[in-house]
Design an enzyme around this catalytic site. Structure first.
Site, mmCIF file in Angstrom:
data_model
loop_
_atom_site.group_PDB
_atom_site.id
_atom_site.type_symbol
_atom_site.label_atom_id
_atom_site.label_comp_id
_atom_site.label_asym_id
_atom_site.label_seq_id
_atom_site.Cartn_x
_atom_site.Cartn_y
_atom_site.Cartn_z
ATOM 1 N N GLU A 48 0.868 -1.187 0.000
ATOM 2 C CA GLU A 48 0.000 0.000 0.000
ATOM 3 C C GLU A 48 0.904 1.237 0.000
ATOM 4 O OE1 GLU A 48 -1.593 0.641 3.949
ATOM 5 O OE2 GLU A 48 -3.337 1.734 3.198
ATOM 6 N N LYS A 128 -9.402 2.109 -1.808
ATOM 7 C CA LYS A 128 -9.599 1.566 -0.445
ATOM 8 C C LYS A 128 -10.926 2.023 0.146
ATOM 9 C CE LYS A 128 -7.000 1.279 3.935
ATOM 10 N NZ LYS A 128 -5.709 1.665 4.542
ATOM 11 N N CYS A 180 -4.863 -3.039 2.826
ATOM 12 C CA CYS A 180 -4.563 -3.034 4.262
ATOM 13 C C CYS A 180 -5.771 -3.280 5.161
ATOM 14 C CB CYS A 180 -3.854 -1.740 4.652
ATOM 15 S SG CYS A 180 -3.128 -1.897 6.304
HETATM 16 N N1 CDT Z 1 -2.917 1.226 6.484
HETATM 17 C C1 CDT Z 1 -3.844 0.652 7.276
HETATM 18 O O1 CDT Z 1 -4.981 0.500 6.885
HETATM 19 N N2 CDT Z 1 -3.442 0.301 8.503
HETATM 20 C C2 CDT Z 1 -4.332 -0.210 9.514
HETATM 21 C C3 CDT Z 1 -3.825 0.212 10.856
HETATM 22 C C4 CDT Z 1 -4.696 -0.191 11.967
HETATM 23 S S1 CDT Z 1 -6.036 0.849 12.169
HETATM 24 C C5 CDT Z 1 -6.755 0.335 13.623
HETATM 25 C C6 CDT Z 1 -4.455 -1.733 9.472
HETATM 26 O O2 CDT Z 1 -5.584 -2.210 9.497
HETATM 27 O O3 CDT Z 1 -3.443 -2.425 9.465
#
Ligand code: CDT
Length: 610
Positions: A48, A128, A180
């Site tokens: 990402e 996203k 992600c």
């Molecule tokens: N980039 C991304 O979406 N990161 C999130 C961080 C945690 S948010 C509680 C993830 O789900 O890994």
């Protein structure tokens, strides 16, 4: 026998600092691609937001600086990024990667694409959908922020699977992308699973220690926290792959950025039985690679997860109608009020402090949004636009009239036919669900409103009447933007019926039918709506009511057209808020007059009711 095996790779990327020049990062990506190609990879997934550090962790006020973190124009040809796509073409290796997208419309998304090297085409783009974190940074300067809600719009392209040519000999594999945080949502996997996906691609940036973000213990050991984050990451990748009988590839941006922001590694390739086939050993730049025989998806897809045979969608409506949690009602008022049982009852999650003075939490208000026409997309868009306006204790549940209800309500015949179809389906639903109130989402004096008022004692209103109440509250004269010319004439009668004639400055048709609002090019719809609204203001309207449930999405554009002094009312939002107020007042429909049940008299006549 033709092979159905594809060699897939994840190009994990280690630390990328805020100060790293883009050129340096791009060179690392080129090296990874070369490395993967030399190992025979046919598809390489990058993380990402691969071209830069994960900038959403910073609060960036400067517009130019913010713009510099995004990719502008065609990412496959623009100077900063083109060399990666040139290399992919030269090697004949497909790539998929994430990047911050500044769209031509001016909107910004956290996006990914799948690039087909042999044809030089972008086969699919994904934006996203689940944006984690917050709009505002935490007060604690030590906290790790994730300001994706500030910098990006939620994706608008859905979870679209696509076929990829020139890979496995025996088929064109079905792939899908997520980014992600999406991987933590079962719904995202299922949307792809329902399209028969065989490979899910997912790049990520996941902090190793971010207690504010995860709501976890701020005093936890950072190493332990990182293990937990890694565990959750693998858990969802393995679960999603298994329950949708698909391979998945995930690529991390990891390591320690700027010397202080740790991100987990764990890039891996998972099989359709949920088994990890290959996994990163470092938190640095590294290729993870595996041969994936796509025919292995068949077992799950045809037996345990044969969706067509086993899914029971009639019991899944909550999944699309409801966002937040609605707990079952408390077993009794006395137990919920009793300080000794607060938070301890097996059915209760309320963690209120045990104080004798504590007031009980308000009973959740559940409003049924009833679309009396048979077009579910219209219901879904009303629901999506209205849900963000709800107070925390209010939930909105959608209902779309079943066939033979007409797909749009544009005449008296449509009105009556839709009322009958909706009414028959609604009564048993309300018996089961006992919603707190019902909003009829048709901008007219719809027959269903009176029918429901007769048979239910919870409050019922239509979006037209609610709009007129709101419009009269906000201004002395209102106007209505109608759909067709015929609807405009109908609204004149309805305004009279509602006793509001004296306050009506005019009704102007925008010349589009109900379905035209959904299907015509957006520019055309906005232009027609704006012109009609301006004409109303010219006729003295201080408030403009949007005269169709299908107009909810254009409120902003109409506001722009009429200027700051004029108010614009969306009937669905007005209706929900009106009902919330009436429910909080304890309001019930009066049964001594016109709204007395007609069922009793019908039964006395010996007639079956519906
Ligand atoms: N980039 C991304 O979406 N990161 C999130 C961080 C945690 S948010 C509680 C993830 O789900 O890994």
């Amino acid at each position: 026998m033709p092979s159905s095996t594809v060699r897939l790779a994840a190009a994990q990327m280690g630390a990328t600092h805020r100060s790293d020049p883009r050129k340096k990062t791009l060179e690392r990506m080129l090296e990874l691609l070369n490395d993967a190609a030399s190992q025979g990879a046919e598809v390489v997934l990058f993380p990402e937001i691969a071209f830069t550090t994960f900038f959403p962790r910073y609060l960036i006020d400067d517009a130019d600086e913010l713009a510099s973190w995004f990719e502008h124009g065609d990412v496959t040809t623009s100077g900063n990024t083109a060399p990666l796509f040139d290399k992919a073409r030269q090697l004949g290796v497909d790539i998929s990667l994430g990047f911050a997208e500044a769209a031509e419309s001016g909107e910004r998304f956290n996006s990914s694409i799948y690039y087909h090297a042999k044809s030089g085409n972008v086969l699919s783009k994904y934006r996203k959908i689940h944006l984690p974190g917050d709009f505002e940074p935490f007060d604690d300067p030590e906290a790790v922020n994730q300001l994706e809600k500030r910098y990006f719009k939620p994706g608008d392209l859905g979870f679209q699977a696509f076929r990829v040519p020139d890979l496995a000999e025996s088929s064109e594999p079905i792939m899908g992308m997520m980014i992600c945080n999406d991987r933590r949502w079962t719904e995202a996997w299922r949307c792809l699973g329902l399209q028969g996906v065989e490979v899910v691609l997912c790049g990520y940036n996941t902090p190793g220690f971010a207690p504010h973000l995860f709501g976890s213990d701020k005093n936890a050991d950072p190493k332990q926290a990182e293990q937990t984050a890694l565990f959750h990451h693998k858990l969802v990748m393995q679960h999603g792959s298994y329950t949708n009988a698909t391979f998945s590839v995930c690529a991390a941006r990891c390591g320690v950025d700027d010397g202080k922001y740790s991100l987990i590694g764990g890039s891996c390739i998972v099989g359709p039985e949920g088994d990890i086939l290959a996994e990163a050993k470092t938190v640095e730049d590294e290729i993870v690679i595996a041969d994936c025989d796509l025919s292995a998806c068949r077992q799950g897809k045809t037996r345990t997860f044969d969706f067509a045979r086993h899914r029971r969608v009639e019991h899944y409506s909550r999944i699309v109608e409801q966002t937040g949690i609605i707990e079952p009602p408390e077993l009794s008022d006395t137990t919920s009020h009793s300080p000794s049982t607060n938070g301890s009852h097996p059915n209760s999650n309320h963690q209120l402090p045990p104080s004798p003075a504590a007031t009980p939490p308000p009973k959740p208000i559940r409003i049924l949004l009833c679309n009396p026409n048979a077009t579910p997309s219209m219901t879904a868009s009303c629901l999506a636009l209205t849900t963000p306006t709800l107070p925390p204790d209010v939930s909105l549940h959608a209902f779309t009239a079943p066939p033979p209800a007409p797909t749009a309500i544009e005449s008296s015949t449509d009105n009556v036919l839709s009322a009958a179809a909706a009414f028959r389906a609604l009564l048993p639903l309300q018996n089961r669900e006992n919603y707190s109130a019902v909003l009829v989402a048709c901008f007219s004096d719809h027959a269903l409103i009176r029918m429901l008022r007769e048979e239910l004692d919870v409050p019922v209103i239509g979006i037209m009447e609610a709009s007129l109440f709101a419009a009269r509250t906000l201004g002395a004269r209102f106007g209505i933007v109608a759909t067709s010319h015929r609807s405009a004439i109908g609204h004149v009668d309805a305004v009279r019926q509602y006793g509001m004639e004296a306050f009506c400055a005019g009704i102007e048709s925008c010349g589009l039918g109900v379905l035209g609002l959904e299907r015509k090019p957006r520019e055309e719809v906005l232009g027609a709506m704006q012109d009609a609204a301006r004409r109303l203001v010219g006729r003295g309207a201080e408030v403009v009511a949007l005269g169709c449930a299908g107009m909810s999405g254009v409120k902003g554009a109409v506001e722009e057209a009429v200027g700051a002094e004029v108010r614009v009312v969306d009937g669905v939002v007005a209706g929900v808020q009106h009902l919330v107020g009436v429910v909080r007042m304890g309001g019930r429909t009066a049964k001594g007059g016109l709204f007395a049940s007609s069922a009793v008299v019908r039964r006395a006549r010996g007639q079956g009711y519906i």
